[in-house]
Design an enzyme around this catalytic site. Structure first.
Site, PDB file in Angstrom:
ATOM      1  N   SER A 128       9.139   9.220 -55.087  1.00 34.64           N
ATOM      2  CA  SER A 128       8.668  10.107 -56.038  1.00 34.64           C
ATOM      3  C   SER A 128       9.108   9.903 -57.381  1.00 34.64           C
ATOM      4  O   SER A 128       8.359   9.949 -58.297  1.00 34.64           O
ATOM      5  CB  SER A 128       8.624  11.604 -55.618  1.00 34.64           C
ATOM      6  OG  SER A 128       7.931  11.731 -54.243  1.00 34.64           O
ATOM      7  N   HIS A 143       4.489   8.847 -48.166  1.00 33.69           N
ATOM      8  CA  HIS A 143       4.773   9.996 -47.647  1.00 33.69           C
ATOM      9  C   HIS A 143       3.254  10.252 -46.560  1.00 33.69           C
ATOM     10  O   HIS A 143       3.515  10.500 -45.487  1.00 33.69           O
ATOM     11  CB  HIS A 143       4.492  11.381 -48.500  1.00 33.69           C
ATOM     12  CG  HIS A 143       5.563  11.446 -49.463  1.00 33.69           C
ATOM     13  ND1 HIS A 143       5.588  11.629 -50.769  1.00 33.69           N
ATOM     14  CD2 HIS A 143       7.142  11.921 -49.191  1.00 33.69           C
ATOM     15  CE1 HIS A 143       6.749  11.847 -51.323  1.00 33.69           C
ATOM     16  NE2 HIS A 143       7.530  11.987 -50.179  1.00 33.69           N
ATOM     17  N   ARG A 170      13.480   5.025 -45.587  1.00 33.00           N
ATOM     18  CA  ARG A 170      12.926   3.761 -46.230  1.00 33.00           C
ATOM     19  C   ARG A 170      14.071   2.877 -45.953  1.00 33.00           C
ATOM     20  O   ARG A 170      13.923   1.663 -45.407  1.00 33.00           O
ATOM     21  CB  ARG A 170      12.970   4.018 -47.656  1.00 33.00           C
ATOM     22  CG  ARG A 170      11.725   4.925 -47.867  1.00 33.00           C
ATOM     23  CD  ARG A 170      11.518   5.521 -49.198  1.00 33.00           C
ATOM     24  NE  ARG A 170      12.671   6.563 -49.273  1.00 33.00           N
ATOM     25  CZ  ARG A 170      12.754   7.591 -50.192  1.00 33.00           C
ATOM     26  NH1 ARG A 170      12.078   7.386 -51.204  1.00 33.00           N
ATOM     27  NH2 ARG A 170      13.574   8.465 -50.095  1.00 33.00           N
ATOM     28  N   LYS A 215      15.966  22.281 -58.362  1.00 32.23           N
ATOM     29  CA  LYS A 215      15.559  21.087 -58.580  1.00 32.23           C
ATOM     30  C   LYS A 215      14.520  21.193 -59.512  1.00 32.23           C
ATOM     31  O   LYS A 215      13.470  22.158 -59.672  1.00 32.23           O
ATOM     32  CB  LYS A 215      15.014  20.510 -57.226  1.00 32.23           C
ATOM     33  CG  LYS A 215      15.444  19.191 -57.018  1.00 32.23           C
ATOM     34  CD  LYS A 215      14.675  18.682 -55.937  1.00 32.23           C
ATOM     35  CE  LYS A 215      15.155  17.386 -55.115  1.00 32.23           C
ATOM     36  NZ  LYS A 215      14.707  17.146 -54.081  1.00 32.23           N
TER      37      LYS A 215
END
Ligand code: ADP
Length: 159
Positions: A128, A17, A90, A41
């Site tokens: 993460s 990030h 990514r 979430k």
């Protein structure tokens, strides 16, 4: 003035990030980093904790401002005067989701466009969720997150 908006859960913020934020800060005059509040979430850190951690980690970047977002991304952009959403890519596995979100957001408001930065190769495997998993199993997260974040993770897991 060009204003960008980088949304994410940042649970927790990683070097991947950070790479996107620092490169984004060169692209835009001002960059908002928006920590999303997502009731559906389950996160390791609360909304406020994620916001505080991101703020601490980015405190030395003068044209970066951290905000908490409880709104629809495009609505929040408009409110803040941002013209572009910034996202990191990514691998091809990110592509489907990002393609869908970009078109969804464009459908809601075609004036807000999304730009992507490809991650540095060294961060392409970093997420993460893998940091959280590593931490839960007692692994060393310091190669992947700033020292302050590693400290916050250790504190959280002690509780
Ligand atoms: P979200 O839940 O919205 O995907 P994340 O915090 O996981 O939030 O990610 C926010 C943004 O940062 C996304 O665009 C994601 O692709 C990007 N990102 C996450 N990890 C990396 C990384 N290692 N390198 C580059 N971009 C990344």
């Amino acid at each position: 003035m060009k204003i960008g908006y980088y949304p994410g859960s940042f649970d927790p913020i990683t070097f991947g990030h950070l790479d996107i934020v620092s490169r984004g800060a060169h692209l835009f005059d001002k960059l908002y980093v928006a920590v999303s509040v997502n009731p559906s979430k389950k996160t390791m850190f609360s909304d406020k904790e994620r916001y505080d951690i991101v703020k601490e980690v980015l405190k030395d970047m003068p044209n970066v401002e951290v905000v908490l977002s409880q709104k629809l991304t495009v609505e929040h952009c408009k409110l803040l005067g941002a013209t572009h959403i910034l996202r990191g890519l990514r691998a091809v596995t990110d592509y489907d989701y990002e393609f869908q979100m970009t078109n969804f957001n464009r459908k809601i408001d075609h004036e807000i466009d999304t730009v992507f930065l490809m991650t540095e190769g060294q961060f392409s495997f970093l997420s993460s969720s893998s940091v959280r998993e590593l931490a839960y199993f007692g692994g060393d997260v310091t190669p992947f997150v700033p020292e302050y974040v590693a400290k916050m993770i250790a504190q959280k897991l002690k509780k």
